[in-house]
Structures are given as structure tokens and as C-alpha cells.
Write a protein that holds these residues in place. Structure first.
Motif, PDB file in Angstrom:
ATOM      1  N   VAL A 198       0.794  -1.201   0.111  1.00  0.00           N
ATOM      2  CA  VAL A 198      -0.142   0.074   0.132  1.00  0.00           C
ATOM      3  C   VAL A 198       0.746   1.234   0.130  1.00  0.00           C
ATOM      4  CG1 VAL A 198      -1.706   1.230   1.215  1.00  0.00           C
ATOM      5  CG2 VAL A 198      -1.886  -1.068   0.910  1.00  0.00           C
ATOM      6  N   LYS A 251       2.063   2.796  -3.149  1.00  0.00           N
ATOM      7  CA  LYS A 251       0.900   3.644  -4.073  1.00  0.00           C
ATOM      8  C   LYS A 251       0.789   4.915  -3.864  1.00  0.00           C
ATOM      9  CE  LYS A 251      -1.579  -0.618  -4.757  1.00  0.00           C
ATOM     10  NZ  LYS A 251      -2.868  -1.444  -4.351  1.00  0.00           N
ATOM     11  N   GLU A 252       1.558   5.393  -2.434  1.00  0.00           N
ATOM     12  CA  GLU A 252       1.613   6.689  -2.307  1.00  0.00           C
ATOM     13  C   GLU A 252       2.102   7.605  -3.429  1.00  0.00           C
ATOM     14  OE1 GLU A 252       2.989   7.408   1.534  1.00  0.00           O
ATOM     15  OE2 GLU A 252       1.378   6.164   2.310  1.00  0.00           O
ATOM     16  N   PHE A 267     -11.955  14.044  -2.968  1.00  0.00           N
ATOM     17  CA  PHE A 267     -12.073  13.009  -2.360  1.00  0.00           C
ATOM     18  C   PHE A 267     -10.897  12.149  -2.713  1.00  0.00           C
ATOM     19  CE2 PHE A 267     -12.633   8.257  -3.578  1.00  0.00           C
ATOM     20  CZ  PHE A 267     -13.021   7.980  -2.491  1.00  0.00           C
ATOM     21  N   ARG A 293      -8.043  13.169  -0.380  1.00  0.00           N
ATOM     22  CA  ARG A 293      -8.260  12.901   1.119  1.00  0.00           C
ATOM     23  C   ARG A 293      -7.602  11.328   1.230  1.00  0.00           C
ATOM     24  NH1 ARG A 293     -12.605  16.483   1.733  1.00  0.00           N
ATOM     25  NH2 ARG A 293     -13.948  15.485   0.419  1.00  0.00           N
ATOM     26  N   LEU A 294      -7.491  10.546   0.170  1.00  0.00           N
ATOM     27  CA  LEU A 294      -6.871   9.010   0.260  1.00  0.00           C
ATOM     28  C   LEU A 294      -5.282   9.233   0.592  1.00  0.00           C
ATOM     29  CD1 LEU A 294      -8.960   7.120  -2.363  1.00  0.00           C
ATOM     30  CD2 LEU A 294      -9.575   7.702   0.090  1.00  0.00           C
ATOM     31  N   PHE A 295      -4.863  10.404   0.334  1.00  0.00           N
ATOM     32  CA  PHE A 295      -3.295  10.764   0.596  1.00  0.00           C
ATOM     33  C   PHE A 295      -2.972  11.440   1.757  1.00  0.00           C
ATOM     34  CE2 PHE A 295      -3.781   9.736  -3.701  1.00  0.00           C
ATOM     35  CZ  PHE A 295      -2.941   9.050  -4.089  1.00  0.00           C
ATOM     36  N   ILE A 341      -3.902   8.819   8.880  1.00  0.00           N
ATOM     37  CA  ILE A 341      -4.234   8.918   7.708  1.00  0.00           C
ATOM     38  C   ILE A 341      -5.312   7.909   7.353  1.00  0.00           C
ATOM     39  CG2 ILE A 341      -2.166   7.347   6.906  1.00  0.00           C
ATOM     40  CD1 ILE A 341      -3.965  10.031   4.567  1.00  0.00           C
ATOM     41  N   ARG A 342      -5.323   6.543   8.045  1.00  0.00           N
ATOM     42  CA  ARG A 342      -6.156   5.507   7.747  1.00  0.00           C
ATOM     43  C   ARG A 342      -7.569   5.890   8.001  1.00  0.00           C
ATOM     44  NH1 ARG A 342      -2.982   4.248   4.746  1.00  0.00           N
ATOM     45  NH2 ARG A 342      -1.233   3.023   5.253  1.00  0.00           N
ATOM     46  N   LYS A 401      -8.586   8.942   8.305  1.00  0.00           N
ATOM     47  CA  LYS A 401      -9.214   9.898   7.336  1.00  0.00           C
ATOM     48  C   LYS A 401      -9.633   9.309   5.917  1.00  0.00           C
ATOM     49  CE  LYS A 401      -6.792  13.551   4.899  1.00  0.00           C
ATOM     50  NZ  LYS A 401      -5.796  14.184   4.556  1.00  0.00           N
ATOM     51  N   GLN A 402      -8.917   8.121   5.545  1.00  0.00           N
ATOM     52  CA  GLN A 402      -9.131   7.413   4.402  1.00  0.00           C
ATOM     53  C   GLN A 402     -10.455   6.642   4.761  1.00  0.00           C
ATOM     54  OE1 GLN A 402      -6.076   4.712   3.717  1.00  0.00           O
ATOM     55  NE2 GLN A 402      -4.921   6.113   2.351  1.00  0.00           N
ATOM     56  N   ALA A 434     -13.279   9.137   4.702  1.00  0.00           N
ATOM     57  CA  ALA A 434     -13.786   9.600   3.296  1.00  0.00           C
ATOM     58  C   ALA A 434     -14.560   8.630   2.544  1.00  0.00           C
ATOM     59  CB  ALA A 434     -12.291  10.112   2.584  1.00  0.00           C
ATOM     60  N   LEU A 435     -14.054   7.386   2.604  1.00  0.00           N
ATOM     61  CA  LEU A 435     -14.629   6.297   1.819  1.00  0.00           C
ATOM     62  C   LEU A 435     -16.245   5.815   2.434  1.00  0.00           C
ATOM     63  CD1 LEU A 435     -11.657   3.792   1.488  1.00  0.00           C
ATOM     64  CD2 LEU A 435     -13.197   4.901  -0.257  1.00  0.00           C
ATOM     65  N   LYS A 463      -4.889   3.821  -5.225  1.00  0.00           N
ATOM     66  CA  LYS A 463      -4.367   4.681  -4.169  1.00  0.00           C
ATOM     67  C   LYS A 463      -3.684   3.888  -3.135  1.00  0.00           C
ATOM     68  CE  LYS A 463      -6.080   8.049  -6.945  1.00  0.00           C
ATOM     69  NZ  LYS A 463      -5.301   8.161  -8.212  1.00  0.00           N
ATOM     70  N   PRO A 464      -3.120   4.526  -1.962  1.00  0.00           N
ATOM     71  CA  PRO A 464      -2.538   4.011  -0.936  1.00  0.00           C
ATOM     72  C   PRO A 464      -3.804   3.621   0.021  1.00  0.00           C
ATOM     73  CG  PRO A 464      -2.059   6.140  -0.635  1.00  0.00           C
ATOM     74  CD  PRO A 464      -2.877   6.054  -2.119  1.00  0.00           C
ATOM     75  N   VAL A 465      -4.821   2.620  -0.437  1.00  0.00           N
ATOM     76  CA  VAL A 465      -5.764   2.305   0.581  1.00  0.00           C
ATOM     77  C   VAL A 465      -5.770   0.657   0.586  1.00  0.00           C
ATOM     78  CG1 VAL A 465      -8.426   2.200   0.648  1.00  0.00           C
ATOM     79  CG2 VAL A 465      -7.306   4.270  -0.419  1.00  0.00           C
ATOM     80  N   GLY A 466      -5.650   0.396   1.942  1.00  0.00           N
ATOM     81  CA  GLY A 466      -5.777  -1.028   1.879  1.00  0.00           C
ATOM     82  C   GLY A 466      -7.236  -1.735   1.712  1.00  0.00           C
ATOM     83  N   PHE A 470     -10.956  -0.544   2.782  1.00  0.00           N
ATOM     84  CA  PHE A 470     -12.053  -0.147   1.617  1.00  0.00           C
ATOM     85  C   PHE A 470     -13.359  -1.028   1.920  1.00  0.00           C
ATOM     86  CE2 PHE A 470     -14.108  -0.916  -2.409  1.00  0.00           C
ATOM     87  CZ  PHE A 470     -14.037  -0.011  -2.945  1.00  0.00           C
TER      88      PHE A 470
END
Lengths: 309, 328
Positions: free
Chosen positions: A82, A85-86, A109, A112-114, B2-3, B5-6, B9-10, B92-95, B99
């Protein structure tokens, strides 16, 4: 190639991918032992007909599909990481965006994933909207957009994190010629700023215009790989461009060249390609532009993408 | 950080996505309109109108909630996988686990909102229905038509407000109508305390059957289980297949105690099947509320714990399945 470009950003050895059916039986062997290396600052083109394994390879690089065999390293890490992917930006083959969000909401949106604060996300969103020419429609839902406008949104989302590796799957699909030209210019500008680009496209002219190296896939295997100029160079003939001369002198030149080369000589006027002509006409028309309902021309590359890494 | 926040957001995006689907508005409006009609248009109730309205409202909450939780979970997961938006997010850097769980959280937010509205509707419908009063103040059968009519008008008013917001502010109609429905329902639940048993103005006094809150809470807990199962199914099946499988599980869940639960001590197979299938009977308290029955708090806590444990197990399996699935 300079020293700065020698670092391998993507490394693939013996990559294989077999798709299986519901019962686990082998259905399609999409990729059959691919070896690839993409270096820093390079624009690498992945070419091939439909079903040749381009998108499958890209999805494996992104960890969306699991390789059946072989070794894959992206930015020094496994594709399933993961963390790596940043530093990656990805524009999928189809524009996968949420149709009920506006372009601004879409970029916010994805931002916000970063690991970015809201102020920076807002700033980048504005810059990217201006870059892809969607500022004036930034509050309309993406579902109402034409394919080209949705594509621009997709391109903007791929760059929101200022990625080191940009993977673009058919980036010019659905774009008008001006949009195509802008995307190609953008790719060149990104490469100049130290980004690495992996481009997959059916449009050979696009690839020829921007790529440093290409690999041609067919049936899951690489059939040709190398620098574009090396692959396309016809070493047994020459072309010479000079100012126009009157017909009599032209004939003298033709005879002289035929005598020197000992073969047939072809003389004609170089022509502008249709894309350049179209861009020229539309740009002139744009000088008298009124309000537009579609995408505008867009501006230069976003400020935050200019930092040379 | 950050997790988190993700995740937010999701989950937020999922909730918005569900709330913008026209089918969500249809289910909300149907639930509130039917709840509003039941006390006003009951015929041949044999003095049982309270039970009929109560059971009807709870059944609407359960059934339409099942449709909402099931369809929303299936669509947000199956559709995202097939339309490619899941691929775009997962690049994106999302596990993947994050998700999956965020999708669940988003659907649960909508289910909670629906349950809040349905609970309000149930309280209001029960208050409005015909009842026999025998007190120093009031003797005889009375219907609170005022509350009933206001409840019936609520979904229509919400849609009108939604249309107005759509025209004037250019906001999505469905979201505006649903937000209005929530606000109107809250105002109505408070406002109906100023209406007496005969539908006339009174000073603030609560005439609600508060046992219905516990009954509705249990249904809401059951709906979170529905959402978890639907999300698990949607990882591998398309929306229609997942909804079909979910419906079969839903129906089997109603009879799981009859067929397997009673024999769980005697048979390992029955015990296993009873453990695997959700027992919806735990969440249905309609019969318990007859004859002034009460729902013990300890029972409600146990049922909510059952829902939480079952959902957790399903979500763990779903997250593991999603982690290994391929995004085509």
C-alpha cells in the motif's frame, strides 16, 4: 541515458498471468513471461492490439491483479504494498469516476486518500482543474460530462498526489485533438520534471510522439522492445528538407541526388500533420471565444507538478 | 491518522452514494407513507388496531430496511468492482480491508438514518391509531387523525422540499428530499407531543408507546447483519445474484430456530447450521409487545451483542475474501 535516469522504477521478470474460471480451471493465459525495466524519468510505451496483455500487466503493477508467476517490483516494493502507491498516479483505461460527484468533489475525495492536509488538497484541486480546463464546470456532476471531459477529470485525479510514477492507460481516449496534444505535452513536461511515465495506448502516433522506449506486446509476449528512434529508423534511405526552389532547379537536384545515390529519388513538399493543422485552426478560433459548455483548453502544467525531483 | 481519514472519506462517499440513489428515496417514502396510512385507513380491526398498526410498522421497518440494506450493500460493492471505481480507489494507498469496512460503515450510516425515520414513523402511527381510553378524562374509542394526517403528508412534503432545493439551489433532488424527510420526522415526533389522543392541541405530553423504541432498535441491529451479509456476497457475485442469495438467507434465517435451533443440542449438524444462519427471530419483538408485554433490557443487549458478533464474523470473512479477489 543520464545517470539520473538509471534507477529502475519498474522491474518485471518472467511475469505470467493466467485467468481462471469460477471452478479454478485455467481460462486465458493473458501474460506469458514478460521482462520489462522502466527507468526513472523515462516515458515508456506499452503497445499492442486488443487482448495482448497491456492492461493486465498494468493492473498487476498496481496490485489489482495477482501475478501467476514471475517477479514484479514497483518503486522498489511489491505491487501489493500500500505504501508504494503513495507515489503512483493511475489513469485507468475507462474513466472510473463517481458519476454523482462533481470534478471538484472527485479531486477532493481522491486527495483525502493521501497524507495531505485540506489546504493542500484544495490548492492542488484548483490547479489541476485549471490545468485540465474544467474550472468553469467544476460544480457539475461528472455523470453529465462527455467522455472527453470525464477523461480530463480522470487525468487530474491521477496527478493529485504529485506521483513519481504515472501510469496512463489510453490517456487520449475520447479526447479532442487539442486535448490529445495537451496530454502529450503534459507527459513530456512531467518527464522533464523527473517523473516516470508508463503509457499504454492503441494510438501509435501518440506513442511515437512522446515515448523514449516502447515494448510491443502480442498474445501476452513482448515481440519488440527498444528506443522509438532505433525501432523506426530506416537506415537504407535519407530525407533532406530545404527551402522551395523553382521547378528547373528541382530537376537538377533530383538528377544530382539520383546520380549520387544510384537509386530512385522522391521529391515532395513536407506537409503539416492534421493534428497540428487542427490545433492551429481551433486556437485561432479560440481567440474570439465566448462562453463554452464543454471543457476549456486548459492551462500549463499545474504548479505543484513542476518541482524537479 | 491517515487510515482514519481514508476510512471516513470512503464511508462518507458510500453513504452519499446510497443516499443519492432514487431507490433509497422510494423505500423511505414507501415506509413513511404506509406507516401514515395504516392508522387512518384501517377497516375491520376488531379492536386490535394498535397491534395491527404496530406490527405493520415494525414489519415495514424490517422488510423495507432489508431491501435498503441489502440492495445498497450489493450495489456499492458489486457495482464498484464491476464499474472499475474500486480499482481506481485501490490504486491509491488504500488497504483492501479498509475499503471493505468503510463500505460497510457507509451503508450502516444510511441504515441507521432509515431506522431513525422508521422508528419515528412507528411511534407516530401507533399514537395516531384508534385506541380505547378509559380514564377520568376520556372514555371510548378515539383516533388521533391530526398526527396520522401529518405523518401521511411527511414524505410528500419532503419530496416537495427536495424539488424546491433542486430547482433553487441545484442540489440533487434525492439527497435533499431524504434530508428533509429526516428533519420533518424529527419535528413531527416532537410536535406530536402537543397533540392529544383526539387530535386536538394540548400542552407538551408524551403519548408514545416507548417500548417501540427498543423493538425498532432490535430491527436496526438485524439490518446491520443484513448489510454485512450482502457486502460479503457482493464481493464475488453481481447485484442480482447477491440479492437472490441474500433473500434465500433472509428467508432461511426466519426458520433457522424452528429447523435447527431446537435441535442444536442433539445434533452437531443442526448446531452448525444454526450458528451459520442468522436467526432473525431474535430481532422481531412484534408479538412480545401484545398484551402490554415488555422487552427486557438484558434481552435487547444480548440481541444487539449477537448482531455485533455475527456481523463481525461476516465482515472478517468478507475482508479476507476481498483481499484475495482480483479487480478486473
Amino acid at each position: 541515458m543520464s545517470e539520473a535516469k538509471s534507477e529502475a522504477i519498474v522491474s518485471v521478470k518472467g511475469l505470467r498471468k493466467t485467468f481462471r474460471d469460477f471452478w479454478g480451471r485455467a481460462k486465458v493465459e493473458a501474460v506469458r513471461g514478460i521482462d520489462l525495466e522502466i527507468r526513472k524519468g523515462e516515458i515508456f510505451g506499452l503497445l499492442g492490439p486488443n487482448g495482448s496483455g497491456k492492461s493486465t500487466t498494468i493492473k498487476i503493477l498496481l496490485g489489482l491483479l495477482h501475478a501467476t508467476g514471475g517477479d514484479v517490483s514497483v518503486l522498489g516494493k511489491s505491487p501489493s504494498s500500500v505504501k508504494s502507491k503513495e507515489r503512483i498516479g493511475y489513469l485507468p483505461e475507462e474513466t472510473y469516476v463517481y458519476s454523482y460527484l462533481t470534478p471538484r468533489e472527485t479531486l477532493m475525495f481522491y486527495g483525502r486518500l493521501f497524507d495531505m492536509d485540506n489546504a493542500r488538497i484544495k490548492e492542488r484541486t484548483q490547479q489541476l482543474l485549471e490545468m485540465v480546463g474544467l474550472t468553469h464546470v467544476s460544480d457539475r456532476q461528472v455523470g453529465e460530462f462527455s467522455k472527453g471531459m470525464a477523461r480530463r477529470t480522470g487525468l487530474a485525479q491521477a496527478l493529485i498526489n504529485d506521483p513519481d510514477l504515472v501510469i496512463l492507460d489510453e490517456p487520449t481516449s475520447g479526447l479532442d485533438p487539442i486535448g490529445c496534444r495537451q496530454v502529450k505535452d503534459l507527459m513530456l513536461e512531467l518527464a522533464r520534471n523527473g517523473k516516470t511515465i508508463l503509457l499504454s495506448s492503441h494510438l501509435l502516433a501518440d506513442v511515437e510522439d512522446v515515448c523514449d522506449r516502447v515494448a510491443i506486446l502480442f498474445n501476452g509476449e513482448i515481440k519488440a522492445e527498444g528506443k522509438v528512434e532505433d525501432l523506426l529508423k530506416e537506415t537504407d534511405s535519407l530525407s533532406l528538407t530545404m527551402p522551395s526552389v523553382e521547378e528547373g532547379k528541382l530537376e537538377e537536384i533530383r538528377q544530382f541526388a539520383a546520380k549520387l545515390s544510384g537509386g530512385a529519388v522522391q521529391v515532395d513538399h513536407p506537409s503539416m500533420d492534421l493534428e497540428s493543422f487542427f490545433v492551429d485552426v481551433v486556437n485561432r478560433a479560440g481567440d474570439e471565444k465566448g462562453e463554452m459548455s464543454g471543457a476549456a483548453s486548459g492551462t500549463d502544467i499545474a504548479e505543484f507538478l513542476k518541482n524537479v525531483s | 491518522m491517515i487510515r482514519l481519514k481514508q476510512f471516513l472519506a470512503l464511508a462518507g462517499l458510500t453513504a452519499v452514494e446510497v443516499l443519492r440513489q432514487p431507490v433509497s428515496l422510494l423505500l423511505f417514502v414507501t415506509a413513511l407513507a404506509c406507516m401514515g396510512m395504516s392508522p387512518l385507513f384501517l377497516l375491520h380491526n376488531f379492536g386490535e388496531s394498535g397491534k395491527i398498526v404496530r406490527d405493520g410498522a415494525l414489519a415495514l421497518h424490517m422488510f423495507l430496511g432489508f431491501m435498503l440494506a441489502g440492495y445498497s450493500s450489493c450495489s456499492v460493492m458489486a457495482r464498484e468492482i464491476r464499474s472499475g471505481t474500486a480499482s481506481a480507489v485501490l490504486s491509491k494507498p488504500v488497504g483492501r480491508e479498509l475499503f471493505f469496512l468503510a463500505k460497510y460503515a457507509g451503508v450502516v450510516v444510511v441504515v441507521l438514518f432509515f431506522s431513525l425515520c422508521a422508528t419515528g414513523g412507528t411511534l407516530l402511527a401507533e399514537k395516531a391509531c384508534e385506541k380505547f381510553y378509559f380514564s377520568s378524562r376520556l372514555v371510548g374509542y378515539y383516533v388521533d387523525n391530526t398526527t396520522g394526517v401529518l405523518l401521511l403528508l411527511c414524505p410528500g412534503a419532503a419530496c416537495l422540499i427536495g424539488a424546491f432545493v433542486n430547482v433553487v439551489r441545484k442540489r440533487p433532488f434525492v439527497t435533499a428530499a431524504l434530508s428533509s424527510a429526516g428533519v420533518l420526522m424529527l419535528l413531527l415526533v416532537v410536535g406530536a407531543c402537543f397533540i392529544n389522543e383526539m387530535g386536538r392541541p394540548q400542552s407538551f405530553y408524551c403519548l408514545y408507546d416507548l417500548r417501540l423504541i427498543k423493538a425498532s432498535l432490535l430491527i436496526c441491529a438485524g439490518l446491520t447483519v443484513v448489510a454485512a451479509i450482502a457486502l460479503l456476497l457482493a464481493v464475488r457475485l453481481n447485484t442480482v445474484q447477491a440479492m437472490t442469495a441474500l433473500t434465500i438467507i433472509f428467508l432461511l434465517g426466519w426458520v433457522s430456530h424452528y429447523f435447527f435451533g431446537r435441535n442444536a443440542d442433539a445434533s452437531v449438524a443442526a448446531s452448525l447450521l444454526y450458528g451459520l444462519l442468522p436467526d432473525w427471530q431474535h430481532f422481531w419483538m412484534g408479538d412480545r409487545l401484545s398484551d402490554e408485554g415488555v422487552i427486557p433490557t438484558s434481552y435487547a443487549v444480548r440481541a444487539v451483542c449477537y448482531a455485533a458478533t455475527y456481523s463481525l464474523a461476516i465482515l472478517t470473512a468478507g475482508a479476507a475474501l476481498f483481499s484475495n479477489s482480483e479487480m478486473k
